[in-house]
Design a protein around this motif. Structure first.
Motif, mmCIF file in Angstrom:
data_model
loop_
_atom_site.group_PDB
_atom_site.id
_atom_site.type_symbol
_atom_site.label_atom_id
_atom_site.label_comp_id
_atom_site.label_asym_id
_atom_site.label_seq_id
_atom_site.Cartn_x
_atom_site.Cartn_y
_atom_site.Cartn_z
ATOM 1 N N ASP A 1 0.651 -1.066 -0.121
ATOM 2 C CA ASP A 1 -0.055 -0.049 0.090
ATOM 3 C C ASP A 1 0.935 1.127 0.045
ATOM 4 O OD1 ASP A 1 -2.159 -1.550 0.056
ATOM 5 O OD2 ASP A 1 -2.834 -1.206 2.067
ATOM 6 N N SER A 2 2.144 1.117 0.842
ATOM 7 C CA SER A 2 2.838 2.513 0.833
ATOM 8 C C SER A 2 3.603 2.563 -0.515
ATOM 9 C CB SER A 2 3.943 2.073 2.044
ATOM 10 O OG SER A 2 4.794 3.221 2.065
ATOM 11 N N ILE A 3 3.924 1.398 -1.220
ATOM 12 C CA ILE A 3 4.645 1.958 -2.370
ATOM 13 C C ILE A 3 3.784 2.079 -3.434
ATOM 14 C CG2 ILE A 3 5.525 0.444 -4.456
ATOM 15 C CD1 ILE A 3 6.848 -1.572 -2.352
ATOM 16 N N GLN A 4 2.369 1.669 -3.477
ATOM 17 C CA GLN A 4 1.485 2.057 -4.351
ATOM 18 C C GLN A 4 1.195 3.285 -4.033
ATOM 19 O OE1 GLN A 4 -1.838 -0.551 -4.413
ATOM 20 N NE2 GLN A 4 -3.039 0.639 -5.996
ATOM 21 N N ASP A 5 0.994 4.128 -2.763
ATOM 22 C CA ASP A 5 0.622 5.356 -2.837
ATOM 23 C C ASP A 5 1.872 6.296 -3.373
ATOM 24 O OD1 ASP A 5 -0.694 7.465 -1.050
ATOM 25 O OD2 ASP A 5 1.157 7.858 -0.252
ATOM 26 N N SER A 6 3.038 5.885 -2.779
ATOM 27 C CA SER A 6 4.384 6.568 -3.394
ATOM 28 C C SER A 6 4.336 6.708 -4.874
ATOM 29 C CB SER A 6 5.601 5.977 -3.061
ATOM 30 O OG SER A 6 5.723 5.957 -1.507
ATOM 31 N N ILE A 7 4.051 5.550 -5.687
ATOM 32 C CA ILE A 7 4.074 5.699 -7.135
ATOM 33 C C ILE A 7 2.740 6.471 -7.566
ATOM 34 C CG2 ILE A 7 3.600 4.226 -9.229
ATOM 35 C CD1 ILE A 7 5.079 1.916 -7.676
ATOM 36 N N THR A 8 1.714 6.482 -6.888
ATOM 37 C CA THR A 8 0.568 7.222 -7.411
ATOM 38 C C THR A 8 0.982 8.907 -7.228
ATOM 39 O OG1 THR A 8 -0.859 5.604 -6.621
ATOM 40 C CG2 THR A 8 -1.604 8.096 -6.886
ATOM 41 N N ARG A 9 1.445 9.255 -6.088
ATOM 42 C CA ARG A 9 1.901 10.629 -6.096
ATOM 43 C C ARG A 9 3.143 10.896 -6.940
ATOM 44 N NH1 ARG A 9 4.515 11.128 -1.425
ATOM 45 N NH2 ARG A 9 4.392 9.181 -0.342
ATOM 46 N N LEU A 10 4.142 9.915 -7.440
ATOM 47 C CA LEU A 10 5.046 10.236 -8.092
ATOM 48 C C LEU A 10 4.367 10.256 -9.407
ATOM 49 C CD1 LEU A 10 8.094 10.281 -9.058
ATOM 50 C CD2 LEU A 10 7.994 7.723 -9.323
ATOM 51 N N GLY A 11 3.305 9.561 -9.829
ATOM 52 C CA GLY A 11 2.588 9.497 -11.207
ATOM 53 C C GLY A 11 2.067 11.212 -11.194
ATOM 54 N N LYS A 12 1.466 11.435 -10.106
ATOM 55 C CA LYS A 12 1.047 12.888 -10.248
ATOM 56 C C LYS A 12 1.946 13.943 -10.575
ATOM 57 C CE LYS A 12 -3.059 11.815 -7.248
ATOM 58 N NZ LYS A 12 -3.782 12.215 -6.220
ATOM 59 N N LEU B 1 4.854 13.468 -12.062
ATOM 60 C CA LEU B 1 5.245 13.177 -13.456
ATOM 61 C C LEU B 1 4.285 13.834 -14.328
ATOM 62 C CD1 LEU B 1 6.578 9.539 -13.242
ATOM 63 C CD2 LEU B 1 8.059 11.677 -13.542
ATOM 64 N N GLU B 2 3.117 13.852 -14.118
ATOM 65 C CA GLU B 2 2.146 14.322 -15.169
ATOM 66 C C GLU B 2 2.150 15.804 -14.975
ATOM 67 O OE1 GLU B 2 -2.690 14.103 -15.541
ATOM 68 O OE2 GLU B 2 -1.833 13.227 -13.901
ATOM 69 N N GLY B 3 2.280 16.419 -13.622
ATOM 70 C CA GLY B 3 2.622 18.293 -13.848
ATOM 71 C C GLY B 3 4.024 18.478 -14.558
ATOM 72 N N SER B 4 5.141 17.626 -14.131
ATOM 73 C CA SER B 4 6.178 17.928 -14.989
ATOM 74 C C SER B 4 6.113 17.695 -16.623
ATOM 75 C CB SER B 4 7.299 16.880 -14.484
ATOM 76 O OG SER B 4 7.599 16.915 -13.205
ATOM 77 N N TYR B 5 5.144 16.685 -16.993
ATOM 78 C CA TYR B 5 5.005 16.429 -18.543
ATOM 79 C C TYR B 5 4.250 17.795 -19.120
ATOM 80 C CZ TYR B 5 2.781 14.535 -22.660
ATOM 81 O OH TYR B 5 2.216 14.331 -23.975
ATOM 82 N N LEU B 6 3.345 18.164 -18.123
ATOM 83 C CA LEU B 6 2.561 19.529 -18.682
ATOM 84 C C LEU B 6 3.506 20.675 -18.699
ATOM 85 C CD1 LEU B 6 -0.736 18.936 -16.688
ATOM 86 C CD2 LEU B 6 -0.423 18.568 -18.946
#
Length: 278
Positions: A227-238, A240-245
């Motif tokens: 759950d912790s890994i999944q939460d971290s990856i989810t936050r990382l995804g957000k 990355l999405e901001g960086s992509y924009l």
């Protein structure tokens, strides 16, 4: 004799009018009037001065001599090294009533402003080309960065999806642990009923319950870690999405800068053309 009188009258007119023309002219100018052999009138500019006076012979290789010989207008650009300032002289043949060339009228216009404009245009063109080259490189890098970030975002989403699959595995492990624990409890009860004969079976039942407790505890810990890994990856995804924009906006901005630099290059060419008109 008539030719000399005509040139004399022209000279008188020029002596009266040209100082006024010179005063209102926006750039430095000089004027000269000649017959076919020597200068009759000369009005130097503030900077343009060919150092002649009335009676000075016309130089053999000058634009004035060429205009007299060819009997047509002649323009000559003279560099700064000749008279100390660059200027363009234009000579028009002066004709009598019979259309015979009897002299020449010359105007010299300073090319100082043209030189400044040319140098400014050259500097502008060079600078804009360099900036455009850098902008193109930044735009290309930003585009590549956006692609890399997009790939990382996709990989992160894939990892999250893969981690989600572990929920079923952990649920299965918990189910086994619960079943084993229940089995251990039942075995303990049966061992107690068997008395002395069920002692060994009781030991096995105890170990089964320990294993079940350990498996349940491990499954719980693994679930928390996942759950912790999944939460971290989810936050990382957000992130990355901001960086992509941001990288997309950077690429668009640098492309706009490159287009502006191209327009500046075109403007520099326009400045050159204007300078050539002076």
């Amino acid at each position: 004799m008539k030719d000399a009188e005509a040139l004399h009258k022209l000279r008188q007119s020029l002596e009266q009018s040209l100082p006024l023309v010179k005063a209102v002219f926006p750039i430095d100018v000089m004027f000269a009037l000649t017959n076919r052999e020597h200068f009759l009138f000369y009005l130097p500019g503030e900077e343009i001065d060919i150092h002649v006076e009335e009676g000075t012979p016309i130089p053999a290789r000058s634009g004035i001599r060429k205009a007299l010989d060819q009997q047509e207008p002649v323009s000559v650009a003279l560099g700064k090294e000749i008279y100390g300032t660059p200027f363009k002289s234009t000579t028009l043949p002066v004709r009598n009533e019979g259309q015979e060339v009897i002299g020449a009228f010359t105007i010299g216009i300073s090319l100082t402003h043209q030189t400044i404009l040319n140098e400014a245009a050259e500097h502008l063109a060079t600078s804009s080309e360099e900036i455009r080259s850098v902008s193109d490189e930044i735009a290309g890098t930003a585009t590549e960065l956006a692609q890399e970030i997009s790939l990382l975002k996709t990989l992160g989403e894939r990892v999250v999806a893969d981690l989600s699959k572990t929920d079923a595995i952990l649920a299965f492990m918990k189910q086994i642990a619960d079943s084993s624990n229940l089995l251990g409890i039942n075995a303990s009860i049966e061992a107690a009923h068997a008395g002395e004969h069920g002692r060994g079976f009781g030991i096995v039942a105890k170990e089964i319950r320990k294993m079940a407790d350990s498996s349940g505890s491990s499954a719980k810990e693994i679930k928390e870690i996942v759950d912790s890994i999944q939460d971290s990856i989810t936050r990382l995804g957000k992130k990355l999405e901001g960086s992509y924009l941001l990288s997309e906006r950077q690429a668009a901005a640098t492309e706009q800068i490159a287009a502006s630099m191209q327009q500046l290059s075109a403007s520099a060419e326009d400045i050159r053309r204007v300078a050539q008109l002076l």
